[in-house]
Scaffold this active site. Structure first.
Site, PDB file in Angstrom:
ATOM      1  N   LYS A   1       1.673  28.795   9.247  1.00  0.00           N
ATOM      2  CA  LYS A   1       1.064  28.990  10.569  1.00  0.00           C
ATOM      3  C   LYS A   1       1.501  27.879  11.513  1.00  0.00           C
ATOM      4  O   LYS A   1       1.604  26.711  11.100  1.00  0.00           O
ATOM      5  CB  LYS A   1      -0.461  28.986  10.405  1.00  0.00           C
ATOM      6  CG  LYS A   1      -1.252  29.329  11.661  1.00  0.00           C
ATOM      7  CD  LYS A   1      -2.742  29.364  11.328  1.00  0.00           C
ATOM      8  CE  LYS A   1      -3.593  29.779  12.509  1.00  0.00           C
ATOM      9  NZ  LYS A   1      -5.040  29.830  12.170  1.00  0.00           N
TER      10      LYS A   1
ATOM     11  N   SER B   1     -10.400  32.651   9.757  1.00  0.00           N
ATOM     12  CA  SER B   1      -9.034  32.973  10.174  1.00  0.00           C
ATOM     13  C   SER B   1      -8.018  33.168   9.063  1.00  0.00           C
ATOM     14  O   SER B   1      -6.894  33.564   9.336  1.00  0.00           O
ATOM     15  CB  SER B   1      -8.503  31.916  11.141  1.00  0.00           C
ATOM     16  OG  SER B   1      -9.027  32.173  12.408  1.00  0.00           O
TER      17      SER B   1
ATOM     18  N   SER C   1      -7.349  34.162  13.168  1.00  0.00           N
ATOM     19  CA  SER C   1      -6.251  33.781  14.031  1.00  0.00           C
ATOM     20  C   SER C   1      -4.919  33.632  13.292  1.00  0.00           C
ATOM     21  O   SER C   1      -3.877  33.546  13.931  1.00  0.00           O
ATOM     22  CB  SER C   1      -6.601  32.450  14.709  1.00  0.00           C
ATOM     23  OG  SER C   1      -6.709  31.424  13.727  1.00  0.00           O
TER      24      SER C   1
HETATM   25  N1  GLN Z   1     -12.486  33.945  14.925  1.00  0.00           N
HETATM   26  C1  GLN Z   1     -13.064  32.642  14.855  1.00  0.00           C
HETATM   27  C2  GLN Z   1     -12.878  31.931  16.166  1.00  0.00           C
HETATM   28  O1  GLN Z   1     -12.298  32.496  17.043  1.00  0.00           O
HETATM   29  C3  GLN Z   1     -12.477  31.865  13.716  1.00  0.00           C
HETATM   30  C4  GLN Z   1     -11.172  31.267  14.014  1.00  0.00           C
HETATM   31  C5  GLN Z   1     -10.609  30.477  12.889  1.00  0.00           C
HETATM   32  O2  GLN Z   1     -11.067  30.566  11.751  1.00  0.00           O
HETATM   33  N2  GLN Z   1      -9.639  29.650  13.214  1.00  0.00           N
HETATM   34  O3  GLN Z   1     -13.318  30.817  16.334  1.00  0.00           O
END
Ligand code: GLN
Length: 463
Positions: A55, A154, A130
């Site tokens: 990532k 994410s 994400s």
């Molecule tokens: N969807 C969650 C957010 O937008 C988690 C994101 C993540 O785990 N980086 O904060």
């Protein structure tokens, strides 16, 4: 052999990027060179010649780290994250950096400044976020393993929507050094793979204390791959019935209940558990995560990294314009929310209160784990939704994380496991949560399930 494997991965990454947009950088030359060395030296290390995608918020020396944001642009960190150092020392070949929501903020990958990733099962659908690029790359068979980061789901959420395994380890299990911080008390680097043994091997390599991250714990790293087989008789799985109600897609609910039946047949004991404060998790998460983000993202000021706005002779104006032009709308929303909940007068009402409820959520789990070895839930309320479907409704988007944020708030490990396809042929995943350091249990449970119900389907967009 390893040259062939790595070349196949790089070629697939390049070829499928037009339809998936999963990679922001592909390092053909470097990857092939490292694979050739592996082959020449008859390298026998655990991950020798294994192509890995990373990532774009995890630092890899010589590659970019944009975090899916214009503000970092083509920033190239001069060092490796600890997990990368360890992967490389084990022989892995990093082939590229994957697309993600800007600074890992999102549940659909639509917040990337470089366009959304598409789901290999249906390219009009989101891959989840994400870490959607890493999930899509594994699902499409480009790489066997990828790294992501999980602050509120994410890794697990895109794993579920793309039909692969996704592990968020216990907080402190592996180092966050070199992971660009979003919310430091929640962030954890996680692993995507199609095989449980690959998750186990990679975890064994990256886990363990790191002097460069004081939140890592000096807890022994077991041989995760050695304990995958074994009897599930007598393992107690907690079933939180209250999480299988309102808002859960019927097909997803049914699929996960079928998994419970499989475990029962395998000899596991299913026990009812309650998580009375789970209903507050989304609110608590979005207060704590935004508070920490507003502080962590203060460092992007046009001085230290990447992008700087032009024609700004005055310093404050330069900061303002750089941040105005460099950050996307979701990141700005989070910074404003976070600044608000931390501000004098509101701190007690929001931030302090959220921290108190966070403790209640953690205690719910500690209590539940007195009666069970793991808890099963859906990973996401629905299968992959359509691109654009939720972009104008941040609250609906935040509700996607309902099953995943609790693990980050409590610091416990969570693993998403594919368990079938919906009637629209979209993957469904279930989640296993366990006590601190229970990764061996979660891996063994997922392995046991996949032995009787393997997930062998491949998406239409595939290497
Ligand atoms: N969807 C969650 C957010 O937008 C988690 C994101 C993540 O785990 N980086 O904060």
């Amino acid at each position: 052999m390893s040259r062939q494997t790595v070349e196949f991965a790089v070629t697939a990454a390049e070829r499928l990027n037009e339809s998936l947009n999963a990679f922001l950088q592909i390092d053909r030359e470097g990857a092939v060179k490292r694979a050739e060395e592996t082959e020449k030296n008859r390298d026998q290390r655990v991950l020798a010649g294994v192509p890995v995608a990373v990532k774009d918020n995890i630092c890899v020396r010589g590659m970019q780290a944009s975090c899916g944001s214009h503000i970092l642009g083509d920033y190239h960190p001069p060092y490796n994250a600890t997990v990368i150092e360890r992967l490389v020392n084990a022989g892995a070949v990093i082939i590229g950096k994957t697309n993600c929501d800007e600074f890992a903020m999102g549940s659909s990958n639509e917040n990337s400044a470089f366009g959304p990733v598409r789901n290999p099962w249906e390219t009009t659908r989101v891959p989840g976020g994400s870490s959607g690029g890493s999930a899509a790359a594994v699902a499409a068979g480009i790489v066997p393993v990828a790294l992501g980061s999980d602050t509120g789901g994410s890794v697990r959420q895109p794993a579920a929507l793309c039909g692969v395994l996704g592990l968020k380890p216990t907080y402190g299990r592996n180092s966050r050094y070199g992971l660009v911080a979003f919310a430091s008390s929640l962030d954890q680097i996680g692993i995507f793979a199609r095989e449980v043994k690959d998750v186990a091997r990679v975890l064994g390599v990256i886990a363990g204390p790191d002097p460069r991250d004081s939140t890592t714990a000096d807890v022994p790293v077991p041989d995760y791959a050695a304990t995958l087989d074994g009897n599930l008789k007598g393992v107690r799985i907690g079933f939180p019935a209250s999480l299988f109600g309102k808002g859960l897609d019927e097909e997803v609910g049914r699929a996960v209940k079928d998994v419970v039946d499989v475990y029962r047949e395998l000899g596991a004991e299913i026990v009812e558990v309650e998580l009375p404060n789970a209903g507050y998790a989304i609110a608590v998460y979005y207060i704590i995560a935004t508070a920490e983000a507003s502080s962590n993202l203060a460092r992007f000021d046009g001085v230290r990294y990447g992008f700087r706005a032009e024609e700004t002779p005055e310093l404050r104006q330069m900061y303002r314009k750089t941040r105005e032009e460099g950050f996307g709308p979701e990141v700005k929303r989070r910074i404003m929310l976070g600044t608000y909940v931390l501000s004098a007068g509101y701190y007690d009402a929001y931030y302090r209160k959220a921290q108190q409820v966070r403790t209640l959520i953690k205690n719910d789990f500690l209590n539940a784990f007195k009666n069970c070895d793991a808890i099963i839930t859906p990973t996401t309320p629905t299968p992959a939704f359509a691109l654009g479907e939720k972009v104008d409704d941040p609250l609906a988007m935040y509700l996607n994380d309902i099953y995943t944020v609790t693990a980050n708030l409590a610091g416990i490990p969570g693993l998403s496991v594919p368990c079938g396809l919906s009637s629209e042929r979209l993957p469904i995943g279930f989640q296993l949560l366990g006590p601190y350091w229970s990764e061996p249990t979660l891996l063994k449970l997922s392995h046991g399930f996949l032995k009787v119900q393997p997930f062998t389907e491949r998406p239409p967009v595939s290497a």
